[in-house]
Design an enzyme around this catalytic site. Sequence first.
Site, PDB file in Angstrom:
ATOM      1  N   ILE A  14       9.014  15.562  -1.872  1.00 15.52           N
ATOM      2  CA  ILE A  14       7.557  15.536  -1.731  1.00 15.52           C
ATOM      3  C   ILE A  14       6.964  15.562  -3.138  1.00 15.52           C
ATOM      4  O   ILE A  14       6.822  16.610  -3.748  1.00 15.52           O
ATOM      5  CB  ILE A  14       7.036  16.723  -0.896  1.00 15.52           C
ATOM      6  CG1 ILE A  14       7.570  16.654   0.532  1.00 15.52           C
ATOM      7  CG2 ILE A  14       5.502  16.707  -0.859  1.00 15.52           C
ATOM      8  CD1 ILE A  14       7.082  17.763   1.445  1.00 15.52           C
ATOM      9  N   HIS A  15       6.649  14.364  -3.640  1.00 11.34           N
ATOM     10  CA  HIS A  15       6.040  14.242  -4.962  1.00 11.34           C
ATOM     11  C   HIS A  15       4.570  13.850  -4.775  1.00 11.34           C
ATOM     12  O   HIS A  15       4.056  13.887  -3.656  1.00 11.34           O
ATOM     13  CB  HIS A  15       6.820  13.252  -5.842  1.00 11.34           C
ATOM     14  CG  HIS A  15       6.952  11.896  -5.241  1.00 11.34           C
ATOM     15  ND1 HIS A  15       6.057  10.885  -5.487  1.00 11.34           N
ATOM     16  CD2 HIS A  15       7.870  11.385  -4.380  1.00 11.34           C
ATOM     17  CE1 HIS A  15       6.418   9.805  -4.811  1.00 11.34           C
ATOM     18  NE2 HIS A  15       7.517  10.083  -4.133  1.00 11.34           N
ATOM     19  N   ALA A  16       3.894  13.507  -5.824  1.00 12.28           N
ATOM     20  CA  ALA A  16       2.438  13.311  -5.799  1.00 12.28           C
ATOM     21  C   ALA A  16       1.944  12.329  -4.731  1.00 12.28           C
ATOM     22  O   ALA A  16       1.012  12.636  -3.996  1.00 12.28           O
ATOM     23  CB  ALA A  16       1.949  12.880  -7.175  1.00 12.28           C
ATOM     24  N   ALA A  19       2.572  13.585  -1.077  1.00  9.98           N
ATOM     25  CA  ALA A  19       1.790  14.814  -0.909  1.00  9.98           C
ATOM     26  C   ALA A  19       0.318  14.458  -0.736  1.00  9.98           C
ATOM     27  O   ALA A  19      -0.376  15.027   0.114  1.00  9.98           O
ATOM     28  CB  ALA A  19       1.993  15.750  -2.096  1.00  9.98           C
TER      29      ALA A  19
END
Length: 80
Positions: A14-16, A19
């Site tokens: 779950i990265h930018a 997210a």
Amino acid sequence: MKEFKYTITDELGIHARPAGLLVKKAAEFASTVSVDNGTKKGDAKKIMSLMMMAVKQGQTVTFTIEGPDEDAAAQALEAS
């Protein structure tokens, strides 16, 4: 209260970007949406809360939705 589990498939976890998409979708509902990875719990309506969880590929997270539109929120989030 509604709950469902989801296994992270993105190689970066779950990265930018994911997210941000999750926060945008969760914000469409009045219900509270939390994400739990077993060691940390985050508010799905706050991007920094999700990013600080540092969820990696292959981890399973549990979504918990509570509120007046929890059925619709759970269905929409699970489908995303």
